[in-house]
Design an enzyme around this catalytic site. Sequence first.
Site, short mmCIF file in Angstrom:
data_model
loop_
_atom_site.label_atom_id
_atom_site.label_comp_id
_atom_site.label_asym_id
_atom_site.label_seq_id
_atom_site.Cartn_x
_atom_site.Cartn_y
_atom_site.Cartn_z
N CYS A 47 3.33 -2.77 4.24
CA CYS A 47 2.53 -1.60 4.59
C CYS A 47 3.33 -0.82 5.62
CB CYS A 47 1.14 -2.01 5.10
SG CYS A 47 1.09 -2.97 6.62
N HIS A 54 9.41 -23.50 10.34
CA HIS A 54 8.48 -24.15 11.26
C HIS A 54 7.02 -24.00 10.89
CE1 HIS A 54 11.49 -24.33 14.87
NE2 HIS A 54 12.00 -24.79 13.75
N THR A 67 3.33 -0.96 9.01
CA THR A 67 3.85 -1.80 10.09
C THR A 67 3.98 -3.27 9.71
OG1 THR A 67 1.65 -2.26 10.95
CG2 THR A 67 2.82 -0.32 11.86
N ASP A 112 0.85 -1.17 0.00
CA ASP A 112 0.00 0.00 0.00
C ASP A 112 0.90 1.24 0.00
OD1 ASP A 112 0.90 0.34 2.62
OD2 ASP A 112 -1.09 0.30 3.53
N HIS A 166 6.65 -30.23 12.54
CA HIS A 166 6.03 -28.96 12.15
C HIS A 166 4.87 -29.18 11.18
CE1 HIS A 166 9.35 -27.21 14.26
NE2 HIS A 166 10.21 -27.82 13.45
#
Length: 146
Positions: free
Chosen positions: A65, A98, A67, A8, A133
């Site tokens: 973005c 994992h 954060t 964005d 996993h």
Amino acid sequence: MKFVIGNDHGGIDLVDAVKEELEALGHDVMWVGTKDKESTDYPDWAKLACEKVIDKEADYAILICGTGVGMSISANKIKGIRAACCSEPYSARMGRQHNNANCLCIGARVIGNELCKMIVREFANSDFQGGRHQRRVDKIKKLEEN
């Protein structure tokens, strides 16, 4: 491998660093994000990029973005996407090894270019370890179905 980058307006500043690092590692890169800083909605870009992974046009998505959080929340709503929001390299490596993450989310307002490249490198160079996993990833897949 083929990567798709989605961003964005808040993520535009890291696009070049991500693209350069992936290409230096020998990967093909597709970019579907916004190309300017005019406000846009991150769920739209997450959907567009993640659909490329679901449709097998790309192996992995990298979403950017401000954060990384909004992109990761959005991406994780898409069936078949396992997005890891990472601000340092160790989590990116563990997300692949994992959790079999197929989407890396990062924040341009949280990390700079060099740290970004380290995170992308760890994500791109790591493989899912399977074994114990796989059982956990299978449980994640079941959560999507309910």
